[in-house]
Design a protein around this motif. Structure first.
Motif, short mmCIF file in Angstrom:
data_model
loop_
_atom_site.label_atom_id
_atom_site.label_comp_id
_atom_site.label_asym_id
_atom_site.label_seq_id
_atom_site.Cartn_x
_atom_site.Cartn_y
_atom_site.Cartn_z
N GLU A 223 0.83 -1.21 0.00
CA GLU A 223 0.00 0.00 0.00
C GLU A 223 0.86 1.26 0.00
OE1 GLU A 223 -4.10 -0.74 2.41
OE2 GLU A 223 -2.27 -1.09 3.56
N VAL A 224 1.93 1.23 0.78
CA VAL A 224 2.80 2.41 0.87
C VAL A 224 3.43 2.71 -0.49
CG1 VAL A 224 4.87 3.38 1.93
CG2 VAL A 224 3.27 2.06 3.32
N VAL A 225 4.05 1.68 -1.11
CA VAL A 225 4.74 1.91 -2.38
C VAL A 225 3.77 2.34 -3.46
CG1 VAL A 225 6.16 0.85 -4.18
CG2 VAL A 225 6.56 0.28 -1.77
N LYS A 226 2.64 1.65 -3.57
CA LYS A 226 1.66 2.01 -4.61
C LYS A 226 1.13 3.42 -4.42
CE LYS A 226 -0.06 -2.54 -6.06
NZ LYS A 226 -1.26 -3.41 -6.17
N VAL B 35 2.61 6.00 -2.84
CA VAL B 35 3.66 6.97 -3.14
C VAL B 35 3.84 7.11 -4.65
CG1 VAL B 35 6.11 7.52 -2.89
CG2 VAL B 35 4.85 6.56 -0.95
N ARG B 36 3.86 5.97 -5.34
CA ARG B 36 4.06 6.01 -6.79
C ARG B 36 2.91 6.74 -7.49
NH1 ARG B 36 6.71 7.38 -10.03
NH2 ARG B 36 7.61 6.34 -11.82
N GLU B 37 1.68 6.48 -7.05
CA GLU B 37 0.52 7.13 -7.67
C GLU B 37 0.54 8.64 -7.45
OE1 GLU B 37 -2.85 5.25 -5.93
OE2 GLU B 37 -2.45 3.30 -6.87
N GLU B 38 0.85 9.06 -6.24
CA GLU B 38 0.83 10.49 -5.93
C GLU B 38 1.95 11.25 -6.65
OE1 GLU B 38 -1.25 12.46 -4.17
OE2 GLU B 38 -2.61 10.75 -3.95
N LEU B 39 3.05 10.57 -6.94
CA LEU B 39 4.19 11.24 -7.56
C LEU B 39 4.31 10.92 -9.05
CD1 LEU B 39 6.88 10.68 -4.77
CD2 LEU B 39 5.44 12.68 -5.14
N MET B 40 3.27 10.37 -9.63
CA MET B 40 3.34 9.86 -11.00
C MET B 40 3.80 10.92 -11.99
SD MET B 40 3.07 7.14 -12.74
CE MET B 40 2.12 6.03 -11.70
N GLY B 41 3.34 12.14 -11.85
CA GLY B 41 3.67 13.17 -12.83
C GLY B 41 4.94 13.94 -12.54
N SER B 42 5.68 13.55 -11.51
CA SER B 42 6.82 14.35 -11.06
C SER B 42 8.17 13.89 -11.59
CB SER B 42 6.88 14.34 -9.53
OG SER B 42 7.19 13.04 -9.06
N TYR C 7 6.95 -2.89 -7.09
CA TYR C 7 5.83 -2.02 -7.44
C TYR C 7 6.22 -0.60 -7.84
CZ TYR C 7 2.86 -5.75 -5.75
OH TYR C 7 2.23 -6.96 -5.59
N TRP C 8 7.50 -0.30 -7.85
CA TRP C 8 7.92 1.03 -8.30
C TRP C 8 8.26 0.93 -9.79
CZ3 TRP C 8 7.86 5.54 -5.44
CH2 TRP C 8 8.38 6.67 -6.09
N ASP C 9 7.36 1.37 -10.65
CA ASP C 9 7.58 1.30 -12.09
C ASP C 9 8.57 2.38 -12.53
OD1 ASP C 9 5.83 -0.80 -12.35
OD2 ASP C 9 4.11 0.45 -12.90
N VAL C 10 9.40 2.03 -13.50
CA VAL C 10 10.41 2.97 -14.02
C VAL C 10 10.41 2.94 -15.54
CG1 VAL C 10 11.90 2.88 -11.99
CG2 VAL C 10 12.21 1.21 -13.82
N ASP C 11 10.86 4.06 -16.13
CA ASP C 11 10.88 4.20 -17.58
C ASP C 11 12.26 3.97 -18.18
OD1 ASP C 11 8.17 4.88 -17.60
OD2 ASP C 11 8.64 6.99 -17.22
N GLY C 12 13.30 3.94 -17.36
CA GLY C 12 14.64 3.80 -17.90
C GLY C 12 15.61 3.32 -16.84
N PRO C 13 16.83 2.97 -17.24
CA PRO C 13 17.83 2.47 -16.28
C PRO C 13 18.23 3.55 -15.28
CG PRO C 13 18.82 2.80 -18.44
CD PRO C 13 17.35 2.99 -18.62
#
Length: 534
Positions: free
Chosen positions: A353-356, A358-365, A383-389
């Motif tokens: 719950e914590v990770v999801k 945090v990730r949702e609230e900071l999605m656009g940052s 659960y922390w999705d990333v776009d690059g290395p």
């Protein structure tokens, strides 16, 4: 120029922007002054370990070199954990310390021991730069530092050497290119890949450069096969990429995918990243990357030793798609993701719950994350999705606690336009709590999330697994928000999802750093550990 000026000039040329450390009264003061003249900012840390971890994180984020300094004796000894982290996690770090001059040697024993011997097992090279050509020796060290596998080097500098005159450092990059593609190895590798119907790719820490990540994406899309990454390589293929399935740790969870392979392609894979379990797969292995490691879990059927991006580009030429279907790959990804989900906690938030949240609230940052060792890392990495290395940093080779906060400070300094999210356990933060004061002074945009479960939860899991009686692995709850306030940081506490969301919105509005002390229910860790590791 002086030797100390040559060092500063060479570091600046290599892209070093910050020098981290705790100085003594010797050459460290000369280094700070010389680096400042070259535009390198000195950051006073609270611990030498934290300084080297910051330098290692800076090296990973920039693809260049990180620099740290310490005084002789106790300062050098305290830096050892950071150097070991850089050694096992393959980070290009230059550690500079004070030393004892020849005129001190006959009589001075205060704080003195053989610093070179202490560090010899965890550095790629070391020097006192006291030979006839110190600038050439410096260039040799920098080349070692950035030649695969990357790693730390050590310079012990006395005041008389620091102020000697020397030639200017050589112009040009210090990196030595890898050997060209070996023709025979390449032919065997291509033949092995061409014969595979259901290959699976596992990418490791040597796959984190932009060039290698692009080549990996091309190969995965050509083969249409599943791709897993180690913790360090997460982001080498974006989390949203249709071929990305999940993480590879050497545990049980990934076996639902990898056990279906008729060929396992290791890409830039370092065996230091795996947990200590036997290799469970019978499929042949193709090992692609620049380095052969002496200690490995598996003997590959074939190797392709070359610069990783060039090797992947070659393999992708004229290769046919595999028999994997898009639906199969998507189902594997969904299954691995769902396997770690936890029900809401009874005594606090679950780590998921914590990770999801945090990730949702900071999605656009465009936030980057750093993760500490401890049980919370299961959820953080999954659960922390990333776009690059290098969008999420973790100490995986050493798995040292106290990593996430110093690494987040470095991330905040490296790119002030992006927040850095420090995901740390209470035990890990207590090990480097002094660096909260460093964070307060740098004013970096760091959001520190403390998974406060009042104990060493990961060690408790191991205690239970060995059917031992519960030991003294719990402690009184620490009010980290109050600690942060005392240091000069804005902070809040959270016990529910709603409180966590409110705190995260406050954190985003805050111009500087912010700490959120989150009460976490540790009960789900046992379940996650079993699913992941077996």
């Amino acid at each position: 120029m002086r030797v100390v000026d040559a060092i500063a000039s060479a570091l600046a040329r290599e892209g070093v922007t910050h020098l981290f450390g705790v100085p003594g009264g010797g050459t460290s003061l000369d280094l700070i002054e010389a680096c400042g003249a070259c535009g390198i900012r000195f950051v006073l840390t609270r611990t030498e370990t934290g300084a080297v971890i910051m330098a290692a994180a800076m090296a990973e984020l920039t693809g260049s070199i990180g620099a740290a300094l310490a005084t002789q004796g106790p300062g050098t000894a305290c830096a050892v954990n950071g150097v070991a982290q850089a050694w096992l996690d393959k980070a290009s770090v230059v550690l500079l310390t004070d030393g004892w001059s020849d005129d001190q040697a006959p009589h001075d024993s205060h704080q003195r021991y053989d610093q070179q011997s202490l560090l010899r097992q965890i550095v790629k090279g070391g020097s006192r730069l006291n030979g006839d050509a110190p600038a050439a020796e410096l260039e040799k060290l920098l080349s070692r530092c950035r030649l695969a596998p990357n790693g730390p080097v050590y310079i012990e500098l006395t005041r008389d050497v620091a102020n000697r005159e020397t030639e200017a450092p050589l112009a040009g990059a210090s990196v030595v290119d890898a050997d060209p593609l070996p023709i025979q190895e390449a032919a065997v590798a291509r033949s092995l890949l061409a014969g595979a119907k259901r290959p699976v790719i596992v990418a490791g820490l040597e796959a984190r450069s932009a060039e290698t990540a692009a080549a990996l994406s091309r190969l995965a899309e050509t083969l249409r096969c599943p791709v897993l990454t180690t913790y360090k390589a997460k982001g080498a293929l974006p989390s949203t990429h249709p071929q990305f399935v999940g993480l590879f740790t050497g545990g049980a969870l990934e076996s639902r995918c990898v056990s279906k392979a008729d060929l396992i392609v290791l890409v830039g894979f370092d065996p230091v990243e795996l947990i200590g379990k036997p290799w469970p797969y019978s499929a042949p292995v193709l090992d692609v990357g620049p380095v052969t490691y002496d200690r490995h879990y598996v003997t590959p059927a074939a190797t392709l030793r070359a610069r990783t991006d060039l090797a992947l580009t070659l393999l992708a030429e004229n290769v046919a798609p595999s028999m994997w279907t898009a639906d199969e790959v998507a189902a594997l990804k969904a299954g691995m993701g769902a396997a770690l989900d936890l029900q809401p906690g009874t005594e606090g938030l679950t780590p998921v719950e914590v990770v999801k949240t945090v990730r949702e609230e900071l999605m656009g940052s465009r936030a980057r994350a750093t993760v500490d060792a401890g049980a919370h890392m299961f959820s953080a990495m999954a659960y922390w999705d990333v776009d690059g290395p290098n969008e999420i940093l973790i100490s995986n080779g050493l798995s040292t606690m106290g990593f996430a906060l110093p690494a987040a400070i470095a991330a905040g300094l490296q790119d002030s336009t992006r927040p850095a999210v420090c995901l740390t356990g209470d035990g890990g933060l207590l090990m480097c709590a002094g660096e909260l004061a460093t964070l307060a002074e740098t004013r970096s945009k760091v959001i520190c999330i403390v998974f406060n479960d009042k104990g060493l939860s990961l060690i408790e899991l191991k205690q239970r697994a060995r059917q031992m009686q519960p030991g003294n692995l719990r402690w009184r709850a620490v009010d980290f928000a109050a600690m942060a306030h005392g240091i000069g940081l804005a902070a809040a506490r959270a016990t529910t999802v709603e409180e966590l969301r409110a705190a995260l919105r406050r954190a985003q509005d805050e111009p500087g750093p912010f700490l959120i002390d989150v009460a976490v229910d540790p009960e789900g860790y046992d379940f996650q550990s079993t699913v992941l590791r077996g």
